[in-house]
Scaffold this active site. Sequence first.
Site, mmCIF file in Angstrom:
data_model
loop_
_atom_site.group_PDB
_atom_site.id
_atom_site.type_symbol
_atom_site.label_atom_id
_atom_site.label_comp_id
_atom_site.label_asym_id
_atom_site.label_seq_id
_atom_site.Cartn_x
_atom_site.Cartn_y
_atom_site.Cartn_z
ATOM 1 N N GLY A 1 -6.915 0.818 -2.625
ATOM 2 C CA GLY A 1 -6.385 0.072 -1.488
ATOM 3 C C GLY A 1 -7.313 -1.060 -1.123
ATOM 4 O O GLY A 1 -8.480 -1.084 -1.512
ATOM 5 N N ASP A 2 -6.794 -2.007 -0.380
ATOM 6 C CA ASP A 2 -7.658 -3.047 0.149
ATOM 7 C C ASP A 2 -8.309 -2.510 1.426
ATOM 8 O O ASP A 2 -7.963 -1.429 1.926
ATOM 9 C CB ASP A 2 -6.858 -4.329 0.393
ATOM 10 C CG ASP A 2 -7.740 -5.556 0.426
ATOM 11 O OD1 ASP A 2 -7.244 -6.665 0.187
ATOM 12 O OD2 ASP A 2 -8.957 -5.387 0.676
ATOM 13 N N ALA A 3 -9.245 -3.260 1.951
ATOM 14 C CA ALA A 3 -10.033 -2.808 3.102
ATOM 15 C C ALA A 3 -9.123 -2.471 4.275
ATOM 16 O O ALA A 3 -8.442 -3.341 4.806
ATOM 17 C CB ALA A 3 -11.021 -3.904 3.500
ATOM 18 N N HIS B 1 0.816 -1.218 0.000
ATOM 19 C CA HIS B 1 0.000 0.000 0.000
ATOM 20 C C HIS B 1 0.848 1.266 0.000
ATOM 21 O O HIS B 1 0.370 2.335 -0.335
ATOM 22 C CB HIS B 1 -0.941 0.021 1.202
ATOM 23 C CG HIS B 1 -2.218 -0.729 0.981
ATOM 24 N ND1 HIS B 1 -2.262 -2.103 0.889
ATOM 25 C CD2 HIS B 1 -3.490 -0.302 0.819
ATOM 26 C CE1 HIS B 1 -3.512 -2.492 0.680
ATOM 27 N NE2 HIS B 1 -4.281 -1.429 0.632
#
Length: 728
Positions: A255-257, A233
């Site tokens: 982005g992921d969670a 990230h």
Amino acid sequence: MTSAPVQDQLVENLLEAMTWEEKLGQLQIAFRPRLQDAADLVRGGIGAIFWPRSAAATNELQRIAREETAHGIPLLVGLDVIHGQRTTFPVPLAQAASFDPAVSETDARVTAQEAASGGVNWTFSPMIDVSRDPRWGRVVEGFGEDTYVNSVFGAAKVRGYQGDSLGDPDSILACAKHFVAYGQAEGGRDYNTVDVSGQRLRNVYLDPFRAAVDAGVATVMAAFNTVSGRPAHANHHLLTSILKDEFGFEGVVVGDADGVVNLLDHGIAEDLDDALRQSFAAGLDIEMGGNVTTSDGGTRLGPGDVPSARVDDAVRRVLRLKLALGLFADPYRSPGDEVVVPSSESRRAALTTAEKGLVLLKNHSVLPLGTARQRVLLVGPYANSTDHLGAWVQSFAEPAGSLAEAIREECPEWDVTVREGTGFFGGDLDLIGQAVADAADFDAIVVAVGEPSALTGEASSRSDLRLPGAQEQLIRAVAATGRPSAVVMFNGRPLVTSDWIDAVPALLEAWHSGLEGPRAVARALSGAVNPGGRLPMTFPRSSSQVPIYYDHENTGRPAKVSGSLAGGVVDVGLMGPGNTDDHYTSKYKDLDLGPQFPFGHGLSYTTFGYAEVDVSPTTITLAELQAGRTVKVAVTVTNTGDLTGDEVTMLFIRDLVASLAQPVRRLRAFTRNSLGAGETKTSSFELGWKDLGFSDNNGRYLVEPGAFEIHVGGGLEGTARCGLDVLA
Ligand code: GLC
């Protein structure tokens, strides 16, 4: 469709008019907030939201965005439709087992149509994380251990989701994830550390993402893990230098969670503001969590925190996608057109996909059972279980039926008795004994076992890859009866079968095959369909044998089976059991060499034979390859049995001597053909510059002169080997 120059001008005009806060509002997606909260977030300027579960609710949020915000910028509406919205297709790992990318393009097309009808315009799929560790629960979401298979299936999904044009009403944004190397999490433990060499990062993990970018994927999702110490990230080298600059990716990196929030636990950010600063500077475009703006309409990042050019670049990427989707023209969907239940066509597509993913792992003349009248005992937790949809399925997906119901529908002549004998967990040996006490009264016994889907998917790593509970005891009890029997396994990862596989005459790998999975299995048991799938991941002999995969390096001391197989020494790792007394070699002393079932393994109810392979030319120069000349490979296969069947022909190469140790095999092409009894087909392949080389640790792609082997056939076993010389 608005022309590109006009679109660009629209974007520039908006950028010119937007405040700093309004720009940052476009760079986040909030989770599944309650509808009222969602309305407030949209009024506050957020640019993306998770699907609020209906076309009507989505229309209301789009209306607010269009009419109650300063610039009327419509919303991206995201949802994980990994293998289905209302019609659930087999899990992606099962789709890979088909070795027919068309099934995944169909899945994505049907899924996009169903999701778009409800207002979804962005899905977080395909997942193309190569993984060689079945302890990792997320292997279910990807296409297995091979880079080329993940590349081909990932591109197929992108085409299916995005259609011919993003402006089409049934098209939604695809998202290649998780960038990158998430599948090499140490110990197979989800979210764990990834430390990988430059050459492996490129040759194994990056190639599928390059293929997705080349297929036009609109978005890419950053991975949770570190890559050689730096979380993805906040990894400028990955997100910007490689993905955007080198691969030419012009879409949006999401982005992921809470992936940005996780930078604090990674220990590379002081606080959330610092984490956001680092992520956007690295090349993230949308933060998933809604942390960029604050509830009072402020932002966590001031103009000095991130270069305004970086913010403008991110906003430009987002606005271009919204324009390409046609959202500025019309973001609304007609609630009356929303697909809420599968159609007969989508069910048929799901059935075909499920049938193609079935892999016959073993069969000593038991299957198919035929459709004629016979007494069949069906045992095991998957006899009545309806848990077939697999991981990453939404609560509103159409539920599946059970195998027992499907068998009664597809095999009406069978006299079926159902006794589960044991559940998924726990187990009572007396109950197992009772379930098979009168086995002699039955013509055949089907043992339906597996792992519940809750043991697969995200945050679902397992340390023990055997069937849970007392299922193995049930299998052995059935085998001990001596009656004709077949085990059917429903799972989302390779499982260890070594404690019972030698005792059973037949094993059919059915995976979590979605809405029509039980029907596909019933049809395979009767013979209405002939399984033709192949393993996209190696099945280990034990949980501690992982990672084990086909495209491994040879090592300086390879263990070869010595004498324990008829015909003498064979190249271990490709073939079967047995150990070696060659002491100083790479092996376990307490485990037979090689996997239980290798990558590419799969049988059929018929048989296939290969004629000679034609390779032309067998000598080629580097200059010819660079100029685009290719090596043509033609192979002829014949259905030598008396039933129609599908054969998957695979082409592997081996670079015998190179500046970096090369895998003993690398899959470069495959094709699946249906052949009638006695029918012959010739498949042709081409090997060019892009197929014969590898990247070194400095990221340079090299094709080196020297001797290559070309292996062509129905998998790793029994391939025909031909030489190819590449001249300087
Ligand atoms: C999850 C997953 C990711 C998914 C996202 C949104 O944590 O890692 O694959 O798309 O959250 O649901």
